[in-house]
Each structure stands twice: as C-alpha cells, then as structure tokens.
Design an enzyme around this catalytic site. Structure first.
Site, mmCIF file in Angstrom:
data_model
loop_
_atom_site.group_PDB
_atom_site.id
_atom_site.type_symbol
_atom_site.label_atom_id
_atom_site.label_comp_id
_atom_site.label_asym_id
_atom_site.label_seq_id
_atom_site.Cartn_x
_atom_site.Cartn_y
_atom_site.Cartn_z
ATOM 1 C CE LYS A 121 -4.328 -1.988 2.427
ATOM 2 N NZ LYS A 121 -5.052 -1.947 3.235
ATOM 3 C CE LYS A 209 -5.823 -8.647 -1.579
ATOM 4 N NZ LYS A 209 -6.184 -8.090 -0.450
ATOM 5 C CE LYS A 212 -13.650 -4.552 0.471
ATOM 6 N NZ LYS A 212 -13.505 -4.095 2.280
HETATM 7 P P1 TYM Z 1 -10.499 -7.009 3.707
HETATM 8 O O1 TYM Z 1 -12.003 -5.817 4.423
HETATM 9 O O2 TYM Z 1 -10.100 -6.171 3.148
HETATM 10 O O3 TYM Z 1 -11.492 -7.672 3.425
HETATM 11 C C1 TYM Z 1 -11.960 -8.424 4.221
HETATM 12 C C2 TYM Z 1 -12.291 -10.194 4.833
HETATM 13 O O4 TYM Z 1 -12.248 -10.640 2.904
HETATM 14 C C3 TYM Z 1 -11.316 -11.128 3.005
HETATM 15 N N1 TYM Z 1 -10.873 -11.101 1.000
HETATM 16 C C4 TYM Z 1 -10.397 -12.369 0.300
HETATM 17 N N2 TYM Z 1 -10.928 -13.357 0.753
HETATM 18 C C5 TYM Z 1 -11.112 -14.135 0.133
HETATM 19 N N3 TYM Z 1 -10.158 -14.283 -1.862
HETATM 20 C C6 TYM Z 1 -10.323 -12.287 -2.271
HETATM 21 N N4 TYM Z 1 -9.858 -11.825 -3.331
HETATM 22 C C7 TYM Z 1 -10.497 -11.784 -0.725
HETATM 23 N N5 TYM Z 1 -10.356 -10.337 -0.161
HETATM 24 C C8 TYM Z 1 -10.846 -10.046 0.439
HETATM 25 C C9 TYM Z 1 -9.900 -10.644 3.442
HETATM 26 O O5 TYM Z 1 -9.022 -11.754 3.391
HETATM 27 C C10 TYM Z 1 -10.414 -10.901 4.578
HETATM 28 O O6 TYM Z 1 -10.583 -11.701 5.465
HETATM 29 N N6 TYM Z 1 -7.648 -6.473 7.800
HETATM 30 C C11 TYM Z 1 -9.085 -7.018 7.651
HETATM 31 C C12 TYM Z 1 -9.966 -6.836 8.399
HETATM 32 C C13 TYM Z 1 -9.409 -6.330 9.438
HETATM 33 C C14 TYM Z 1 -9.642 -7.859 11.134
HETATM 34 C C15 TYM Z 1 -9.636 -7.752 12.254
HETATM 35 C C16 TYM Z 1 -9.874 -9.101 10.651
HETATM 36 C C17 TYM Z 1 -9.782 -5.982 10.235
HETATM 37 N N7 TYM Z 1 -9.533 -6.298 11.805
HETATM 38 C C18 TYM Z 1 -9.644 -8.506 12.530
HETATM 39 C C19 TYM Z 1 -9.717 -9.833 10.991
HETATM 40 C C20 TYM Z 1 -9.644 -9.420 12.855
HETATM 41 C C21 TYM Z 1 -8.443 -6.249 6.245
HETATM 42 O O7 TYM Z 1 -8.702 -5.808 5.560
HETATM 43 O O8 TYM Z 1 -10.145 -7.004 5.373
#
Ligand code: TYM
Length: 347
Positions: A121, A209, A212
């Site tokens: 990022k 992957k 967004k």
């Molecule tokens: P975020 O918002 O980017 O994504 C949310 C969840 O979706 C999964 N994900 C995917 N899984 C499969 N294929 C993909 N292309 C894909 N893109 C996203 C992510 O692995 C995630 O599980 N840091 C985290 C948010 C967070 C969090 C936490 C998660 C903040 N605090 C505590 C677990 C526990 C995140 O960026 O998610």
C-alpha cells in the site's frame, strides 16, 4: 432469542471487514462473510465493521458513514443474525484504539515495516500519503482480535482470507509477547482460512487477488451489482488458451479461479466441476457460473436495500452489538490496564 453471546461457553470467534467500498466483492463473501455466517451457529461470534481501519487511507467522511451502514446491512443480508452473533461498528467500542496503543508499544518498528500489505500500500500511495495509521494498521487489527480473547483455556478463532495470514501471525506474536512480559492474559488466536475460497482472484488479472482497490472495475464482482452487468463480467473474464474446463493454477489461472468460485458456491470439488463441464467449452461454463453467482447475490442485494431503507432500525441493531461487544472489551481492558501498571481510576 439465545443467551447473550458473551455469556456463552462456545468457542469464541472474531473477525472484521473494512467499509471501504460501496459493496463487498465476491472475495469478501467467499473468503470471509460466508464463513462468519456458518460459524455463528457453532461459536460465540463477534464481527466488526472496521471503520477505524478505513481511515488509514484518505477518505470522504460522508462516504465512510454510508459505507459503514452498507457493510453492516450486507453482513445481515448474508445471514448474520444479531440474536445469534454480535455485529458491531469498531469505533463504537473505544477499547479497540486503547489496546492498539498498548500493543503498539510492544511492536518493533522493523517488525511492523515487514508487513507485506503495508509495503504494497505504501508503494502504491507514495510516501506523502503513507500515514502512521497505515503503518500501525496491523497493530489495531491485533487489538480487535485480542480484546475478545476468552481468557484462560478458551480458544479464539479468526476466519480470514489468505491475505490476512501475516497480520494474524503478528497478532499471535504480540499475544505471546504480552503474556510473557505481563503474565498470562491473552489466548493466542488461530487463523481459520477456508481452503478453497481463501484467494479469489481478479477476473481480468487472474494472478492478482480480487480487491476493492483493483485498477479495473471489470475484474471485481460486487455483491450489490445488478445481474446484467454481473453476467457481462463473467462472460468477459480472462480465460486461458484451450477450451477445457480444468483446474490448473499454473497453466490456467483464469479458468482455475472460475472453477474455484463455482466449486465454492456449489459446495462441490474441482473434479466434480471438471466432470460436469467436460467437453462443453468455456462459454457454457461461464454462463452457468454467472447465473449461479447472480442467484446467490440477488436475495442478498434485495435484503441489503430493505435494511438500508430503515436507517434508524439498522442503527438500533448496531447499538445492541456495540453494547455486547463493549462489555467484553471493557473486561479485557480492565485486566490489561492492571497488568501494564496503570493506576485504577478511583470511584
Ligand atoms: P478486508 O476488508 O480487506 O477484507 C475482509 C475479508 O475478506 C477477505 N478477502 C478475500 N478473501 C478471498 N479472496 C479475496 N480476493 C479477498 N479479498 C478480501 C479478507 O481476507 C478478509 O478476511 N484487515 C482486515 C480487516 C480486519 C480484521 C480484523 C479481520 C480488521 N480487524 C480483525 C479479522 C480480524 C481486512 O483488510 O479485511
């Protein structure tokens, strides 16, 4: 209605999702929220919309407020039930930021700098837009998780996609470090990464992957998308040379991603998908897959819009979640403050 989730003896689960888009995408659904829904039946589950994380990159306040509600509504529309699990907005529970400060004081500068998501990022946004918040993002995520640690002997599972594995490792390290320095406090959390849906890739760039922040909207399948445009995206998905529907990640990353999506939605193996589409070519397979995804998302989209139509009711539901999550977080923070050596506030 079940007992309050925090009074439960079931194993605990915590996960989070960022409200950074106007819709979740297929990767979020298959890699995360679908697991959340399944796990609420067997776990004492806490799920949060992580709005504090969403401000680590430049954002528009009105969009953030809208997207936080849209995110929560989609979670409920996908099957989370506020009577069975606890859904809340991260900023409603200030202990998340407080514990992040404490954990930040236990995190090495180099250790945080090694996080690949930060490196990606910060390269993407450039040094002037790379904030301290972006750097400490994984520490806040560790705090989200460890606040819900069930205490001695209990397990804490964290369902996430493959991209969050390194952040989970850091969380485990920080839990162990805190316990070592200040006495046994946190259960060391376990990542729960679904085998097949852990990494859904971009339809236009099948080795990256689905994300967004992807460069081409054509590569992302949004949950709230209308069936027409959704179908088009699948029909135009980049596939590989040849015409047989076969799972081979190295030789055929494009078609393999589509097989993964199909298998995951239908709950069947890659072999079964291959057998079903033997000799039918990419066109038929893509058409069927698009219909399968549209059939899955249409009721979710409709429910999301219904939930968003009554904002007050949605906010009331989220307040219930904040109340329950806040009670657990407050108990954990009381122990943490004591262990760290802060003077308890007089009554
Ligand atoms: P975020 O918002 O980017 O994504 C949310 C969840 O979706 C999964 N994900 C995917 N899984 C499969 N294929 C993909 N292309 C894909 N893109 C996203 C992510 O692995 C995630 O599980 N840091 C985290 C948010 C967070 C969090 C936490 C998660 C903040 N605090 C505590 C677990 C526990 C995140 O960026 O998610």
């Amino acid at each position: 209605m079940s007992e309050t989730p925090s009074g439960s003896t079931l194993p605990r689960v915590l996960s989070g999702i960022q409200p950074t888009g106007d819709s979740f995408h297929l990767g979020n659904y298959l890699g995360a929220v679908r697991q959340w829904v399944a796990m609420q039946e067997t776990h004492d589950a806490f799920y949060c919309v992580v709005d504090l994380h969403a401000i680590t990159v430049e954002h528009d306040p009105r969009a953030l407020r809208r997207r936080s509600r849209v995110a929560a509504a989609q979670c409920l529309a996908m099957g989370l039930d506020q009577d069975v699990s606890t859904l809340f907005v991260q900023s409603h529970v200030p202990e998340h930021a407080e514990l992040a400060w404490v954990l930040g004081c236990l995190t090495g500068f180099g250790e945080a700098g090694r996080m690949t998501q930060f490196k990606d990022k910060s390269t993407k946004y450039g040094s002037s837009a790379t904030t301290v918040g972006l750097f400490t993002y994984p520490v806040l995520m560790a705090a989200d998780i460890l606040l819900y640690t069930p205490g001695h002997g209990g397990a804490l599972e964290v369902p996430v996609g493959e991209d969050q594995r390194q952040h989970l490792e850091l969380t485990r390290t920080l839990a162990q470090r805190f316990n070592h320095r200040f006495g046994e406090t946190f259960a060391v959390p376990e990542a729960f990464i679904p085998k097949d849906a852990a990494k859904i890739t971009d339809l236009q760039e099948p080795t990256a992957k689905m994300s967004k922040s992807s460069s081409s909207p054509q590569g992302i399948v949004e949950v709230l998308e209308e069936p027409g445009p959704l179908r088009k995206k699948f029909m135009r998905a980049v596939t590989d040379t040849g015409s047989d529907v076969r799972y081979d990640e190295t030789e055929k990353p494009g078609i393999s991603n589509l097989v993964r999506i199909y298998a995951s939605l239908e709950g069947i193996s890659y072999d079964e998908v291959e057998r079903k589409y033997a000799g039918s070519g990419y066109g038929t397979f893509k058409k069927d897959l698009a219909a399968l995804v549209a059939d899955t998302f249409t009721p979710i989209r409709e429910r999301t819009h219904r939930l968003l139509a009554d904002e007050e009711q949605l906010d009331r539901l989220l307040a219930v979640g904040a109340e329950r999550a806040g009670a657990v977080a407050a108990r954990t923070m009381e122990v943490v403050r004591d262990r760290v050596g802060f003077v308890a506030r007089g009554r």
